[in-house]
Design an enzyme around this catalytic site. Sequence first.
Site, PDB file in Angstrom:
ATOM      1  N   GLY A 174       0.471  -1.307  -0.215  1.00  0.00           N
ATOM      2  CA  GLY A 174       0.141  -0.076   0.167  1.00  0.00           C
ATOM      3  C   GLY A 174       0.637   1.398  -0.142  1.00  0.00           C
ATOM      4  N   SER A 175       0.091   2.461   0.104  1.00  0.00           N
ATOM      5  CA  SER A 175       1.118   3.538  -0.289  1.00  0.00           C
ATOM      6  C   SER A 175       1.447   4.113   1.514  1.00  0.00           C
ATOM      7  CB  SER A 175      -0.111   4.725  -0.474  1.00  0.00           C
ATOM      8  OG  SER A 175      -0.634   5.011   0.534  1.00  0.00           O
ATOM      9  N   CYS A 226      -6.992   9.678   1.205  1.00  0.00           N
ATOM     10  CA  CYS A 226      -6.460  10.986   1.133  1.00  0.00           C
ATOM     11  C   CYS A 226      -6.641  12.333   1.643  1.00  0.00           C
ATOM     12  CB  CYS A 226      -7.264  11.032  -0.699  1.00  0.00           C
ATOM     13  SG  CYS A 226      -6.579  12.537  -1.572  1.00  0.00           S
ATOM     14  N   GLU A 261       9.470  -2.693   5.028  1.00  0.00           N
ATOM     15  CA  GLU A 261      10.372  -1.960   3.798  1.00  0.00           C
ATOM     16  C   GLU A 261      10.487  -2.638   2.479  1.00  0.00           C
ATOM     17  OE1 GLU A 261       9.695   1.918   3.820  1.00  0.00           O
ATOM     18  OE2 GLU A 261       9.074   1.918   5.676  1.00  0.00           O
TER      19      GLU A 261
HETATM   20  P1  ADP Z   1       2.633   2.785   6.779  1.00  0.00           P
HETATM   21  O1  ADP Z   1       4.262   2.164   7.028  1.00  0.00           O
HETATM   22  O2  ADP Z   1       2.207   2.380   5.628  1.00  0.00           O
HETATM   23  O3  ADP Z   1       3.138   4.410   6.348  1.00  0.00           O
HETATM   24  P2  ADP Z   1       2.860   3.108   9.669  1.00  0.00           P
HETATM   25  O4  ADP Z   1       1.640   1.501   9.650  1.00  0.00           O
HETATM   26  O5  ADP Z   1       3.462   3.505  10.050  1.00  0.00           O
HETATM   27  O6  ADP Z   1       2.069   2.993   7.404  1.00  0.00           O
HETATM   28  O7  ADP Z   1       1.425   3.943  10.019  1.00  0.00           O
HETATM   29  C1  ADP Z   1      -0.269   3.956  10.115  1.00  0.00           C
HETATM   30  C2  ADP Z   1      -0.508   5.312  10.519  1.00  0.00           C
HETATM   31  O8  ADP Z   1      -0.613   6.555  10.193  1.00  0.00           O
HETATM   32  C3  ADP Z   1      -2.362   5.290  10.714  1.00  0.00           C
HETATM   33  O9  ADP Z   1      -2.527   4.517  11.655  1.00  0.00           O
HETATM   34  C4  ADP Z   1      -2.455   6.608  11.128  1.00  0.00           C
HETATM   35  O10 ADP Z   1      -2.580   6.915  12.757  1.00  0.00           O
HETATM   36  C5  ADP Z   1      -1.291   7.576  10.282  1.00  0.00           C
HETATM   37  N1  ADP Z   1      -1.596   8.285   9.245  1.00  0.00           N
HETATM   38  C6  ADP Z   1      -1.336   9.511   9.298  1.00  0.00           C
HETATM   39  N2  ADP Z   1      -2.230  10.303   8.159  1.00  0.00           N
HETATM   40  C7  ADP Z   1      -3.029   8.885   7.539  1.00  0.00           C
HETATM   41  C8  ADP Z   1      -3.695   8.971   6.304  1.00  0.00           C
HETATM   42  N3  ADP Z   1      -3.565   9.797   5.554  1.00  0.00           N
HETATM   43  N4  ADP Z   1      -4.190   8.274   5.931  1.00  0.00           N
HETATM   44  C9  ADP Z   1      -4.221   6.419   6.881  1.00  0.00           C
HETATM   45  N5  ADP Z   1      -4.013   7.337   8.226  1.00  0.00           N
HETATM   46  C10 ADP Z   1      -2.944   8.352   8.645  1.00  0.00           C
HETATM   47 MG    MG Z   2       5.786   1.564   7.245  1.00  0.00          MG
HETATM   48 ZN    ZN Z   3      -8.682  12.445  -2.896  1.00  0.00          ZN
END
Ligand code: ADP
Ligand code: MG
Ligand code: ZN
Length: 193
Positions: A22-23, A151, A95
Amino acid sequence: MYTEEVFKRRNEIGGSIEVVCGSMFSGKTEELIRRVNRARIAKVNVEIFSPVADTRYDKSALVSHNLNSIPSKTVAASAEILPLAGHIQVVGIDEAQFFDDGLPQVCQTLANSGVRVIIAGLDMDFKGRPFGAMPQLMAIADSVTKLHAVCVKCGQQAMYSYRLVPNESQILLGEKESYEARCRNCFNLDGQI
Ligand code: ADP
Ligand code: MG
Ligand code: ZN
């Protein structure tokens, strides 16, 4: 130590490859921590690896955006994983997009020898292009979970990591100051594709 015998023995348990993609901000690290924690509660030997390239947080722990954390080991190359995974039954990798091309084979070897491998990584880079070895990992996985962020422009499901700073290199470490989660429409609005 990893030996053929150790791998053969673990084979009896039955391994697998799970991909969580995912993003940015979609909750991949959170989900990886959740799955690995459940294994820890079940008293299974676990180890999480992350690439040296990701130096954003603590080197000895994996930290999600909401500051959940779990101990992890950083490695410079995928080849370092097998020798460190000798008695491990569940291997987590975060990652994964930053790892080298050898990672799919390493995951395959682990899974074939009975290890449950859980991989988290960005499926697309900031331009929406498939990232690193993620396509290969998704192809050989037993299961693929695609998570979405929210988003920041419109509140719809986001699957893109929109880069806010002018830098064209594929790898640019950053957080909210450099990236935001965007849906397809809002990502395309600013002409990133
Ligand atoms: P990833 O590893 O996919 O980058 P993380 O597991 O580290 O994501 O973090 C997810 C958390 O980021 C969510 O539970 C929420 O608290 C926070 N968050 C911050 N911005 C957003 C966003 N735009 N959409 C969803 N979650 C977000
Ligand atoms: Mg991460
Ligand atoms: Zn949008």
